[in-house]
Design an enzyme around this catalytic site. Structure first.
Site, PDB file in Angstrom:
ATOM      1  N   LYS A 171       0.835  -1.213   0.000  1.00 39.77           N
ATOM      2  CA  LYS A 171       0.000   0.000   0.000  1.00 39.77           C
ATOM      3  C   LYS A 171       0.869   1.262   0.000  1.00 39.77           C
ATOM      4  CE  LYS A 171      -2.077  -1.104   3.885  1.00 39.77           C
ATOM      5  NZ  LYS A 171      -1.310  -2.337   4.205  1.00 39.77           N
TER       6      LYS A 171
ATOM      7  N   ARG B 298      -9.828   1.049   8.478  1.00 37.23           N
ATOM      8  CA  ARG B 298      -9.474  -0.327   8.818  1.00 37.23           C
ATOM      9  C   ARG B 298     -10.600  -1.032   9.550  1.00 37.23           C
ATOM     10  NH1 ARG B 298      -3.527   0.585   8.794  1.00 37.23           N
ATOM     11  NH2 ARG B 298      -2.533  -1.391   9.251  1.00 37.23           N
TER      12      ARG B 298
ATOM     13  N   ARG C 297      12.017  -5.404   4.996  1.00 33.49           N
ATOM     14  CA  ARG C 297      11.693  -3.995   4.690  1.00 33.49           C
ATOM     15  C   ARG C 297      12.583  -3.015   5.456  1.00 33.49           C
ATOM     16  NH1 ARG C 297       5.747  -1.604   5.445  1.00 33.49           N
ATOM     17  NH2 ARG C 297       5.979  -2.480   7.515  1.00 33.49           N
TER      18      ARG C 297
ATOM     19  N   ARG D  29      11.118  -1.077  11.049  1.00 37.84           N
ATOM     20  CA  ARG D  29      10.045  -0.759  11.996  1.00 37.84           C
ATOM     21  C   ARG D  29      10.002  -1.770  13.133  1.00 37.84           C
ATOM     22  NH1 ARG D  29       4.768   0.473   8.406  1.00 37.84           N
ATOM     23  NH2 ARG D  29       3.852  -0.933   9.946  1.00 37.84           N
TER      24      ARG D  29
ATOM     25  N   ARG E 237      -0.450  -8.717  13.224  1.00 41.45           N
ATOM     26  CA  ARG E 237      -1.032  -7.743  12.285  1.00 41.45           C
ATOM     27  C   ARG E 237      -1.804  -8.443  11.174  1.00 41.45           C
ATOM     28  NH1 ARG E 237       4.311  -5.057  10.797  1.00 41.45           N
ATOM     29  NH2 ARG E 237       3.150  -3.966   9.185  1.00 41.45           N
TER      30      ARG E 237
HETATM   31  P1  AP5 Z   1       4.868  -1.570   1.810  1.00 41.86           P
HETATM   32  O1  AP5 Z   1       4.521  -0.771   0.614  1.00 41.86           O
HETATM   33  O2  AP5 Z   1       5.648  -0.909   2.886  1.00 41.86           O
HETATM   34  O3  AP5 Z   1       3.580  -2.328   2.384  1.00 41.86           O
HETATM   35  P2  AP5 Z   1       2.301  -1.777   3.160  1.00 41.86           P
HETATM   36  O4  AP5 Z   1       1.111  -2.454   2.620  1.00 41.86           O
HETATM   37  O5  AP5 Z   1       2.319  -0.283   3.180  1.00 41.86           O
HETATM   38  O6  AP5 Z   1       2.619  -2.380   4.591  1.00 41.86           O
HETATM   39  P3  AP5 Z   1       2.531  -1.751   6.040  1.00 41.86           P
HETATM   40  O7  AP5 Z   1       3.273  -2.705   6.947  1.00 41.86           O
HETATM   41  O8  AP5 Z   1       3.010  -0.326   6.074  1.00 41.86           O
HETATM   42  O9  AP5 Z   1       1.043  -1.814   6.313  1.00 41.86           O
HETATM   43  P4  AP5 Z   1       0.346  -1.801   7.633  1.00 41.86           P
HETATM   44  O10 AP5 Z   1      -1.019  -1.629   7.178  1.00 41.86           O
HETATM   45  O11 AP5 Z   1       0.598  -2.939   8.541  1.00 41.86           O
HETATM   46  O12 AP5 Z   1       1.070  -0.584   8.421  1.00 41.86           O
HETATM   47  P5  AP5 Z   1       0.588   0.859   8.838  1.00 41.86           P
HETATM   48  O13 AP5 Z   1       1.782   1.710   8.877  1.00 41.86           O
HETATM   49  O14 AP5 Z   1      -0.598   1.283   8.046  1.00 41.86           O
HETATM   50  O15 AP5 Z   1       5.682  -2.857   1.273  1.00 41.86           O
HETATM   51  C1  AP5 Z   1       6.182  -3.827   2.198  1.00 41.86           C
HETATM   52  C2  AP5 Z   1       7.556  -4.315   1.684  1.00 41.86           C
HETATM   53  O16 AP5 Z   1       7.362  -5.051   0.472  1.00 41.86           O
HETATM   54  C3  AP5 Z   1       8.543  -3.196   1.349  1.00 41.86           C
HETATM   55  O17 AP5 Z   1       9.822  -3.635   1.703  1.00 41.86           O
HETATM   56  C4  AP5 Z   1       8.430  -3.042  -0.191  1.00 41.86           C
HETATM   57  O18 AP5 Z   1       9.644  -2.586  -0.757  1.00 41.86           O
HETATM   58  C5  AP5 Z   1       8.096  -4.479  -0.619  1.00 41.86           C
HETATM   59  N1  AP5 Z   1       7.209  -4.535  -1.769  1.00 41.86           N
HETATM   60  C6  AP5 Z   1       6.135  -3.747  -2.033  1.00 41.86           C
HETATM   61  N2  AP5 Z   1       5.527  -4.133  -3.174  1.00 41.86           N
HETATM   62  C7  AP5 Z   1       6.236  -5.206  -3.645  1.00 41.86           C
HETATM   63  C8  AP5 Z   1       6.085  -6.052  -4.789  1.00 41.86           C
HETATM   64  N3  AP5 Z   1       5.100  -5.875  -5.690  1.00 41.86           N
HETATM   65  N4  AP5 Z   1       6.967  -7.069  -4.936  1.00 41.86           N
HETATM   66  C9  AP5 Z   1       7.966  -7.265  -4.024  1.00 41.86           C
HETATM   67  N5  AP5 Z   1       8.163  -6.484  -2.927  1.00 41.86           N
HETATM   68  C10 AP5 Z   1       7.285  -5.472  -2.733  1.00 41.86           C
HETATM   69  O19 AP5 Z   1       0.044   0.586  10.311  1.00 41.86           O
HETATM   70  C11 AP5 Z   1       0.929   0.295  11.375  1.00 41.86           C
HETATM   71  C12 AP5 Z   1       0.141   0.250  12.677  1.00 41.86           C
HETATM   72  O20 AP5 Z   1      -0.456   1.536  12.938  1.00 41.86           O
HETATM   73  C13 AP5 Z   1      -1.039  -0.733  12.716  1.00 41.86           C
HETATM   74  O21 AP5 Z   1      -0.628  -2.038  13.057  1.00 41.86           O
HETATM   75  C14 AP5 Z   1      -1.921  -0.094  13.792  1.00 41.86           C
HETATM   76  O22 AP5 Z   1      -1.418  -0.343  15.080  1.00 41.86           O
HETATM   77  C15 AP5 Z   1      -1.754   1.395  13.519  1.00 41.86           C
HETATM   78  N6  AP5 Z   1      -2.746   1.913  12.560  1.00 41.86           N
HETATM   79  C16 AP5 Z   1      -2.506   2.459  11.337  1.00 41.86           C
HETATM   80  N7  AP5 Z   1      -3.649   2.815  10.745  1.00 41.86           N
HETATM   81  C17 AP5 Z   1      -4.644   2.494  11.601  1.00 41.86           C
HETATM   82  C18 AP5 Z   1      -6.066   2.597  11.533  1.00 41.86           C
HETATM   83  N8  AP5 Z   1      -6.675   3.098  10.448  1.00 41.86           N
HETATM   84  N9  AP5 Z   1      -6.770   2.139  12.586  1.00 41.86           N
HETATM   85  C19 AP5 Z   1      -6.171   1.651  13.690  1.00 41.86           C
HETATM   86  N10 AP5 Z   1      -4.829   1.508  13.812  1.00 41.86           N
HETATM   87  C20 AP5 Z   1      -4.073   1.935  12.777  1.00 41.86           C
END
Ligand code: AP5
Length: 213
Positions: free
Chosen positions: A13, A88, A127, A160, A171
């Site tokens: 994402k 979410r 990552r 992270r 997660r």
């Molecule tokens: P990346 O693009 O970083 O993946 P992502 O989907 O953004 O993953 P996240 O871990 O950031 O998502 P998340 O939803 O858990 O975290 P968030 O920060 O929102 O890609 C991942 C890796 O793969 C990278 O190394 C990239 O280079 C590689 N890659 C990408 N595409 C590829 C491909 N096609 N092929 C190969 N490799 C690839 O949330 C973190 C925490 O915050 C949550 O756990 C929660 O505690 C809190 N939080 C955030 N939002 C909310 C909400 N709305 N409600 C409640 N809590 C929340």
């Protein structure tokens, strides 16, 4: 244009939202990046969110909804945005709809990015993220030109604290239980499109741009 990217942790994402926002001339809004910024600044929200995030649990709706409502009202977001990590829960989705309605707007497209659990674990384990501009890298799939340094802004790369195995499996479970119901929610509203997130970063980017065209 108002786009939501749905998908499990590691689906890509953040990677795709950054390039989509550049291609479409809209803003990238990541709830996770906003929360991490609150932590760095030591705000009350950041301090409260920290323990939920470390454990891989969702931060309570009442904290997140206010943060996003405030962000989408800022002037730069009036050109449109791609939301990454929000909503979410169904409660968050309903709050977003209400906030958009109040501005006379609506969600244009919701894209669900699917990736197998095995691939998610590999991606999150390798990552690295830029401390300055938040660009994600992967030590194998998308390594920076110089180890530990962001290609775009020269910032330091870090891992992270919720990318450790125990938090990653929590997660993924939390996504299945609390966020996956949104797939049905948006399908019933008629604005959901599915994209296979397992191709190369470039192939997924093309599919996403076609999905929102
Ligand atoms: P990346 O693009 O970083 O993946 P992502 O989907 O953004 O993953 P996240 O871990 O950031 O998502 P998340 O939803 O858990 O975290 P968030 O920060 O929102 O890609 C991942 C890796 O793969 C990278 O190394 C990239 O280079 C590689 N890659 C990408 N595409 C590829 C491909 N096609 N092929 C190969 N490799 C690839 O949330 C973190 C925490 O915050 C949550 O756990 C929660 O505690 C809190 N939080 C955030 N939002 C909310 C909400 N709305 N409600 C409640 N809590 C929340």
């Amino acid at each position: 244009m108002h786009i939501i990217l749905l998908g499990p942790p590691g689906a890509g994402k953040g990677t795709q939202a950054k390039s989509m926002s550049e291609s479409l001339g809209i803003v990238h809004i990541s709830s996770g990046d906003l929360l991490r910024d609150h932590q760095v600044r030591g705000t009350e929200l950041g301090n409260t969110a920290r323990s939920y995030m470390q454990q891989g649990l969702l931060v309570p709706d009442e904290l997140i909804i206010g943060m996003i409502e405030e962000r989408i009202r800022l002037p730069d977001a009036q050109v449109g945005y791609v939301l990454d990590g929000f909503p979410r829960t169904v409660e968050q989705a309903q709050a977003l709809e209400k906030a958009l309605e109040d501005q006379g707007e609506a969600i244009d497209r919701v894209v669900n990015i699917s990736v197998s659990e095995e691939e998610l674990v590999l991606r999150l384990g390798g990552r690295w993220i830029c401390r300055q501009c938040q660009r994600p890298y992967h030590e194998v799939n998308s390594a920076p030109r110089k180890q530990g340094v962001c290609d775009d802004c020269g910032g330091d790369l870090y891992q992270r604290e919720d990318d450790v195995p125990e938090a990653v499996s929590r997660r993924i479970k939390v996504f299945a239980e609390q966020t996956a119901p949104l797939i049905r929610y948006y399908r019933e509203k008629g604005n959901l499109v599915g994209v296979d997130g397992e191709g190369s970063i470039e192939a997924v980017r093309e599919s996403l741009l076609s999905a929102v065209a």
